[in-house]
Design a protein around this motif. Structure first.
Motif, PDB file in Angstrom:
ATOM      1  N   PHE A  63     -24.734  10.428 -48.834  1.00  0.00           N
ATOM      2  CA  PHE A  63     -23.343   9.334 -48.703  1.00  0.00           C
ATOM      3  C   PHE A  63     -23.370  10.241 -47.468  1.00  0.00           C
ATOM      4  CE2 PHE A  63     -23.912   7.665 -52.861  1.00  0.00           C
ATOM      5  CZ  PHE A  63     -25.187   6.461 -52.769  1.00  0.00           C
ATOM      6  N   TYR A  92     -28.396   6.399 -47.538  1.00  0.00           N
ATOM      7  CA  TYR A  92     -27.897   6.939 -46.839  1.00  0.00           C
ATOM      8  C   TYR A  92     -27.048   7.063 -45.941  1.00  0.00           C
ATOM      9  CZ  TYR A  92     -26.523   3.176 -51.295  1.00  0.00           C
ATOM     10  OH  TYR A  92     -26.775   1.739 -51.662  1.00  0.00           O
ATOM     11  N   THR A  97     -24.077   5.589 -43.328  1.00  0.00           N
ATOM     12  CA  THR A  97     -22.924   5.764 -44.399  1.00  0.00           C
ATOM     13  C   THR A  97     -22.127   6.684 -43.446  1.00  0.00           C
ATOM     14  OG1 THR A  97     -23.449   6.285 -45.704  1.00  0.00           O
ATOM     15  CG2 THR A  97     -22.681   4.110 -46.016  1.00  0.00           C
ATOM     16  N   MET A 132     -17.988   0.626 -48.852  1.00  0.00           N
ATOM     17  CA  MET A 132     -20.206   0.356 -48.943  1.00  0.00           C
ATOM     18  C   MET A 132     -20.462   1.828 -49.769  1.00  0.00           C
ATOM     19  SD  MET A 132     -22.955   0.373 -46.102  1.00  0.00           S
ATOM     20  CE  MET A 132     -25.050   0.803 -46.571  1.00  0.00           C
ATOM     21  N   GLY A 140     -22.483   1.578 -53.226  1.00  0.00           N
ATOM     22  CA  GLY A 140     -23.632   2.025 -53.268  1.00  0.00           C
ATOM     23  C   GLY A 140     -23.744   3.463 -54.404  1.00  0.00           C
ATOM     24  N   GLU A 157     -24.143   2.324 -57.352  1.00  0.00           N
ATOM     25  CA  GLU A 157     -24.957   2.015 -57.998  1.00  0.00           C
ATOM     26  C   GLU A 157     -26.248   1.891 -58.404  1.00  0.00           C
ATOM     27  OE1 GLU A 157     -25.927  -1.960 -58.498  1.00  0.00           O
ATOM     28  OE2 GLU A 157     -24.561  -2.188 -57.642  1.00  0.00           O
ATOM     29  N   LYS A 168     -29.821  -2.990 -60.730  1.00  0.00           N
ATOM     30  CA  LYS A 168     -28.727  -3.293 -59.638  1.00  0.00           C
ATOM     31  C   LYS A 168     -29.127  -3.865 -58.390  1.00  0.00           C
ATOM     32  CE  LYS A 168     -30.513   1.619 -60.500  1.00  0.00           C
ATOM     33  NZ  LYS A 168     -30.562   1.514 -61.602  1.00  0.00           N
ATOM     34  N   TYR A 175     -27.911  -1.911 -52.872  1.00  0.00           N
ATOM     35  CA  TYR A 175     -27.761  -0.652 -52.613  1.00  0.00           C
ATOM     36  C   TYR A 175     -28.155   0.284 -54.005  1.00  0.00           C
ATOM     37  CZ  TYR A 175     -24.138  -1.802 -49.717  1.00  0.00           C
ATOM     38  OH  TYR A 175     -22.599  -3.028 -48.657  1.00  0.00           O
ATOM     39  N   GLY A 185     -31.844   2.828 -52.879  1.00  0.00           N
ATOM     40  CA  GLY A 185     -31.731   4.022 -52.968  1.00  0.00           C
ATOM     41  C   GLY A 185     -32.792   4.626 -54.365  1.00  0.00           C
TER      42      GLY A 185
END
Length: 471
Positions: free
Chosen positions: A71, A106, A109, A333, A337, A340, A379, A382, A386
């Motif tokens: 991330f 991600y 992020t 986030m 994330g 999730e 889910k 996110y 992913g």
């Protein structure tokens, strides 16, 4: 232009991300590129940060080059940014940008994290470049890299940069009350749980509290203490700051086939035996530099010994956060994330901003409910997005990532749409019908009725035993 490339990869000059920078240096020989291998040399820089300060002071543009790890940026680059801030160096007015390579899991992020920290230092941030790991091997990827650097030059010439983020206010920590004995009335949820545990009629769920709290982190320690006081089940603390980690993840993929880390500090066994064996997890930290801090990032990166395997899916998680969490959009986030993608129900995030006692008590109740009822949710974007990236990555690299491949096969995570030929053929038939105006006119609302039919069947079947299903 004088450019300092801050290479955040622990691989140093062997970094795949760095190859894009070297390609740009070849294409733009009129500019001077200097290199600081911060990721590889982080231990040296911790002892003497002077060389980094001297390099940062002399340049006009700072280019962060790094692979995306969990991330965010690698833990070594996190630590470097901490050292920059601790050094007191003034970088106000300097331009900064970033180049990353990843599978786009991600990356947004990670970029936002670097941007936030650069803007903390008063730097002028130019929107960065996020590439796939193999983009530079293709002509289109090479063209995109060149176009990006031309954009950087244009931004520098015209003094164009990303608008500053809204200023953060100073952290406000509301006091946390830690009761010696929880006074609960008979019949409350907590007292029932305690009685059931003593009578042996209910499973004694175990939750691990993972934290990096230092001795002086009084506020965070009080939040942990209150959670333990109000939580109806057993909980224990694991302070990762005290674990002798030999270093951050090296991205060497030594663990890809066997799940065994190249370091000999025993962290992989410790992780699986002392933390991931718990029924639920609570993470407790103070916000540092718009993240959980470099210590937690090192812990997160080292979890790559599990590869991309969601080994704790089904177990709920919660967070105890000291700091202005409501102002940290990117961090929020990331936490959602993580839950999730991992298949973990997020029971809540308790902070000390407004009502820490109430937040902690609500987290305790919700986490206990999730444990008792094995509660989980489907889910959201996110998690679905992913996991699709991971699914495709592991399928293509199954020959190397053998442990991941076995896990994905065993848990039905290869949910490719190509494996549903019946649905695909059905959609072709529906599409053919909808393409014909004459058929559309004749069918009218029948298509909608047909789509609703299976749902109405479920509702009809449920009429007789609805109460039973509800129970």
């Amino acid at each position: 232009m004088n450019i300092l490339v801050v290479n955040g990869s622990p691989k140093g000059s062997a970094s795949i991300t760095l190859q894009t920078v070297l390609y740009l240096q070849k294409c733009f020989p009129q500019h001077t590129f200097q290199y600081l291998h911060a990721g590889q040399q982080i231990r040296m820089l911790e002892k003497d940060f002077t060389p980094a300060v001297q390099a940062l002071e002399k340049v006009e543009l700072i280019l962060f080059s790094y692979p995306v790890y969990t991330f965010l940026a690698p833990s070594q680059l996190h630590r470097f940014l901490e050292l920059v801030k601790e050094s007191g160096i003034s970088l106000a007015g300097k331009y900064a940008t970033q180049i990353t390579t990843s599978k786009h899991f991600y990356d947004v992020t990670a970029h936002r994290y670097i941007q936030e920290n650069c803007q903390d230092l008063g730097m002028r941030m130019i929107k960065g470049f996020s590439a796939d790991m193999e983009d530079l091997l293709r002509s289109q990827g090479q063209k995109e890299a060149i176009a990006f650097f031309r954009y950087v030059l244009w931004c520098r010439k015209t003094e164009s940069f990303e608008p500053p983020l809204a200023p953060r206010s100073l952290p406000v920590h509301k006091p946390v009350q830690v009761p010696k004995v929880m006074q609960q009335e008979e019949g409350t949820e907590r007292s029932r749980d305690k009685k059931d545990q003593k009578a042996g009629s209910r499973k004694a769920y175990k939750v691990v509290i993972v934290t990096d709290a230092r001795e002086e982190d009084t506020q965070l320690r009080r939040m942990i203490a209150r959670f333990q006081a109000v939580f109806p089940y057993e909980s224990r603390i694991v302070n990762i700051r005290e674990y002798p980690l030999a270093g951050g993840c090296l991205g060497c993929f030594h663990c890809a086939a066997t799940g065994k880390c190249i370091y000999r500090d025993g962290f992989d066994e410790f992780l699986r035996g002392d933390i991931q064996s718990a029924d639920g997890t609570v993470y407790a930290f103070s916000i540092q530099d718009h993240s959980m801090g470099a210590v937690f990032k090192k812990y997160d990166d080292r979890q790559f010994c599990n590869g991309h395997r969601t080994v704790t899916m089904g177990s709920p998680v919660g967070y105890l956060v000291s700091g202005n969490y409501s102002e940290e959009e990117n961090l929020r986030m990331i936490l959602e994330g993580r839950s999730e993608v991992g298949g973990n129900f997020l029971a809540g995030v308790a902070t000390d901003e407004h009502d820490p006692d109430g937040d902690i008590d609500r987290l305790s109740r919700t986490l206990a409910y999730a444990l008792r009822h094995h509660y989980a949710q489907p889910k959201n974007f996110y998690g679905v997005g992913g996991m699709k990236i991971f699914r495709d990555l592991i399928f293509l690299m199954q020959g190397m990532m053998r442990a991941d491949h076995r896990f994905f096969k065993e848990n039905g995570q290869y949910d490719f749409p190509q494996k549903q030929p019946g649905t695909i053929l059905k959609m072709y038939l529906v599409g053919t019908l909808m393409a014909s105006p004459a058929v559309q006119k004749k069918i009218g609302n029948q298509l909608t009725e047909g789509m609703l039919a299976p749902y109405r069947k479920i509702l009809e079947e449920d009429k007789g035993d609805g109460r039973k299903k509800q129970k």
